[in-house]
Design a protein around this motif. Sequence first.
Motif, PDB file in Angstrom:
ATOM      1  N   LEU A 238      10.971  -6.550   1.053  1.00  0.00           N
ATOM      2  CA  LEU A 238      11.475  -5.963  -0.186  1.00  0.00           C
ATOM      3  C   LEU A 238      11.630  -4.423  -0.465  1.00  0.00           C
ATOM      4  CD1 LEU A 238      12.747  -6.191  -2.249  1.00  0.00           C
ATOM      5  CD2 LEU A 238      11.386  -7.396  -3.347  1.00  0.00           C
ATOM      6  N   TRP A 239      10.237  -4.113  -0.007  1.00  0.00           N
ATOM      7  CA  TRP A 239      10.038  -2.752  -0.616  1.00  0.00           C
ATOM      8  C   TRP A 239      10.389  -1.872   0.426  1.00  0.00           C
ATOM      9  CZ3 TRP A 239       6.527   0.664   2.104  1.00  0.00           C
ATOM     10  CH2 TRP A 239       5.442   1.751   1.318  1.00  0.00           C
TER      11      TRP A 239
ATOM     12  N   THR B 157       8.965   1.161  -9.371  1.00  0.00           N
ATOM     13  CA  THR B 157       8.284   1.917  -9.124  1.00  0.00           C
ATOM     14  C   THR B 157       7.140   0.620  -9.391  1.00  0.00           C
ATOM     15  OG1 THR B 157       9.170   4.004 -10.367  1.00  0.00           O
ATOM     16  CG2 THR B 157       6.685   3.900 -10.589  1.00  0.00           C
ATOM     17  N   GLU B 158       7.257  -0.185 -10.366  1.00  0.00           N
ATOM     18  CA  GLU B 158       6.575  -1.080 -10.826  1.00  0.00           C
ATOM     19  C   GLU B 158       5.940  -2.127  -9.100  1.00  0.00           C
ATOM     20  OE1 GLU B 158       3.741  -3.591 -12.194  1.00  0.00           O
ATOM     21  OE2 GLU B 158       4.158  -1.238 -12.583  1.00  0.00           O
ATOM     22  N   LEU B 159       7.062  -2.506  -8.532  1.00  0.00           N
ATOM     23  CA  LEU B 159       6.832  -3.043  -7.397  1.00  0.00           C
ATOM     24  C   LEU B 159       6.017  -2.184  -6.653  1.00  0.00           C
ATOM     25  CD1 LEU B 159       7.670  -4.995  -4.997  1.00  0.00           C
ATOM     26  CD2 LEU B 159       9.692  -3.869  -4.300  1.00  0.00           C
ATOM     27  N   ASP B 160       6.076  -0.827  -5.926  1.00  0.00           N
ATOM     28  CA  ASP B 160       4.900  -0.153  -4.902  1.00  0.00           C
ATOM     29  C   ASP B 160       3.887  -0.381  -5.695  1.00  0.00           C
ATOM     30  OD1 ASP B 160       5.291   2.320  -3.291  1.00  0.00           O
ATOM     31  OD2 ASP B 160       4.261   2.801  -5.273  1.00  0.00           O
ATOM     32  N   ARG B 161       4.157  -0.265  -6.954  1.00  0.00           N
ATOM     33  CA  ARG B 161       2.565   0.708  -7.864  1.00  0.00           C
ATOM     34  C   ARG B 161       1.456  -1.453  -7.407  1.00  0.00           C
ATOM     35  NH1 ARG B 161      -0.217  -2.061 -10.544  1.00  0.00           N
ATOM     36  NH2 ARG B 161       1.504  -3.166 -11.456  1.00  0.00           N
ATOM     37  N   ALA B 162       2.262  -2.158  -8.040  1.00  0.00           N
ATOM     38  CA  ALA B 162       1.979  -3.324  -7.997  1.00  0.00           C
ATOM     39  C   ALA B 162       1.326  -3.984  -5.642  1.00  0.00           C
ATOM     40  CB  ALA B 162       2.913  -5.029  -8.558  1.00  0.00           C
ATOM     41  N   LEU B 163       1.887  -4.243  -5.020  1.00  0.00           N
ATOM     42  CA  LEU B 163       2.053  -4.480  -4.172  1.00  0.00           C
ATOM     43  C   LEU B 163       0.871  -3.171  -3.087  1.00  0.00           C
ATOM     44  CD1 LEU B 163       3.111  -6.467  -1.420  1.00  0.00           C
ATOM     45  CD2 LEU B 163       4.633  -3.755  -0.372  1.00  0.00           C
ATOM     46  N   LEU B 164       1.470  -2.069  -3.221  1.00  0.00           N
ATOM     47  CA  LEU B 164      -0.134  -0.872  -3.261  1.00  0.00           C
ATOM     48  C   LEU B 164      -1.050  -1.430  -3.038  1.00  0.00           C
ATOM     49  CD1 LEU B 164       1.768   2.249  -2.981  1.00  0.00           C
ATOM     50  CD2 LEU B 164       1.282   1.005  -1.193  1.00  0.00           C
TER      51      LEU B 164
ATOM     52  N   ASP C 243      -0.767   5.817   4.335  1.00  0.00           N
ATOM     53  CA  ASP C 243       0.425   6.847   4.696  1.00  0.00           C
ATOM     54  C   ASP C 243       1.803   6.262   3.638  1.00  0.00           C
ATOM     55  OD1 ASP C 243       2.900   8.263   6.054  1.00  0.00           O
ATOM     56  OD2 ASP C 243       3.595   6.063   6.668  1.00  0.00           O
ATOM     57  N   ARG C 244       1.922   4.835   3.246  1.00  0.00           N
ATOM     58  CA  ARG C 244       2.712   3.963   2.880  1.00  0.00           C
ATOM     59  C   ARG C 244       3.162   4.063   0.913  1.00  0.00           C
ATOM     60  NH1 ARG C 244       5.276   0.167   5.138  1.00  0.00           N
ATOM     61  NH2 ARG C 244       5.039  -0.584   6.992  1.00  0.00           N
ATOM     62  N   ALA C 245       1.890   4.974   0.746  1.00  0.00           N
ATOM     63  CA  ALA C 245       1.126   4.953  -1.071  1.00  0.00           C
ATOM     64  C   ALA C 245       2.321   6.751  -0.835  1.00  0.00           C
ATOM     65  CB  ALA C 245       0.135   5.540  -0.944  1.00  0.00           C
TER      66      ALA C 245
ATOM     67  N   ILE D 270      14.968  -6.509 -15.502  1.00  0.00           N
ATOM     68  CA  ILE D 270      14.911  -6.363 -13.464  1.00  0.00           C
ATOM     69  C   ILE D 270      13.596  -6.335 -13.429  1.00  0.00           C
ATOM     70  CG2 ILE D 270      15.588  -4.107 -13.306  1.00  0.00           C
ATOM     71  CD1 ILE D 270      17.279  -4.760 -10.804  1.00  0.00           C
ATOM     72  N   ARG D 271      13.417  -7.365 -12.989  1.00  0.00           N
ATOM     73  CA  ARG D 271      11.389  -7.480 -12.682  1.00  0.00           C
ATOM     74  C   ARG D 271      11.884  -7.449 -10.809  1.00  0.00           C
ATOM     75  NH1 ARG D 271       7.106 -11.299 -14.188  1.00  0.00           N
ATOM     76  NH2 ARG D 271       5.245 -10.445 -12.666  1.00  0.00           N
ATOM     77  N   PHE D 272      11.413  -7.058  -9.747  1.00  0.00           N
ATOM     78  CA  PHE D 272      11.113  -7.287  -8.410  1.00  0.00           C
ATOM     79  C   PHE D 272       9.584  -8.224  -8.126  1.00  0.00           C
ATOM     80  CE2 PHE D 272      13.227  -3.527  -8.224  1.00  0.00           C
ATOM     81  CZ  PHE D 272      14.607  -4.109  -7.436  1.00  0.00           C
ATOM     82  N   ARG D 273       9.361  -9.632  -8.341  1.00  0.00           N
ATOM     83  CA  ARG D 273       8.150  -9.893  -8.233  1.00  0.00           C
ATOM     84  C   ARG D 273       8.261 -10.482  -6.733  1.00  0.00           C
ATOM     85  NH1 ARG D 273       8.104 -15.246 -10.140  1.00  0.00           N
ATOM     86  NH2 ARG D 273      10.699 -14.755 -10.578  1.00  0.00           N
TER      87      ARG D 273
END
Length: 266
Positions: free
Chosen positions: A81-82, A191-198, A230-232, A2-5
């Motif tokens: 999405l996030w 967690t990866e989506l969070d890291r990549a978007l931030l 804050d979002r971090a 599973i991956r959120f791209r």
Amino acid sequence: MIRFRFGLTPLAEVRPWGRREHPVLHWFGLTDGWYAIDLGEHELLRYSERTVRRLRGDGGDGGDGGGGPAHPYVDYYVVRLWEDLLALLPAALEPVPEDLADFVACDSSDWCWEDTPEIDAAVGWHSDRELNTGYLRIAPGIRCWRTVAGERDVMNVSWAHPSDPEGEIEFAGLATGRVTVPTSAFVAAVTELDRALLEAMERRIGELEAAGPPPGVELDLEQLRREHRDRAGWLERARRYAYATDWAAVRTGAAALLRSPGEDCG
């Protein structure tokens, strides 16, 4: 598994919000882009080739932002999405007891509705495991719930694509389906989506701080940086949140909702 791209719209192409005479930009609007969910052999939030051709041909946006996209995926603000995954996470991580497995997996269209506190509790518990996609013109139903049996700890992810009455928007792949992935893989994907978007937004904010806002566009760079900080912390707050269920009320409400439509509903 599973991956959120996602991909962000180039900064120079991001459209400001507000009236023409007073355009503004902010953290939410700067996440304009596209996204999809890779789930085993399936791609969720991917449009069919026919729909993509229509969107590219007439410049329409399918109700999802964009306009003639160069990709086959939903065009919207990636932050949605996030945010919605983080809102879903506490409920999704609560293990579902075996006796509620059929209820959590079912569709609400055949429920036997009544107005009671127990039914309200069951409906809320059920809906808390649905990823919000209601901002899309033809919103797919995507549900996530956890089951634990012995050493098997998995996240169930199901989807259902409604048909467009106007026949314009359709998604690729199976109309309905369900895939299980290890719960650890689901959490890692979020967690990866969070890291990549931030990280992508950190770069975007840095560009704006160096060059300044686009000419004529209102953008508070100090507020942008504060909101980013804050979002971090949102993912950690979501993971710490303790989702508490009134199991007696949910079980009573679920039993009432799943009665045959031919039975007396009240």
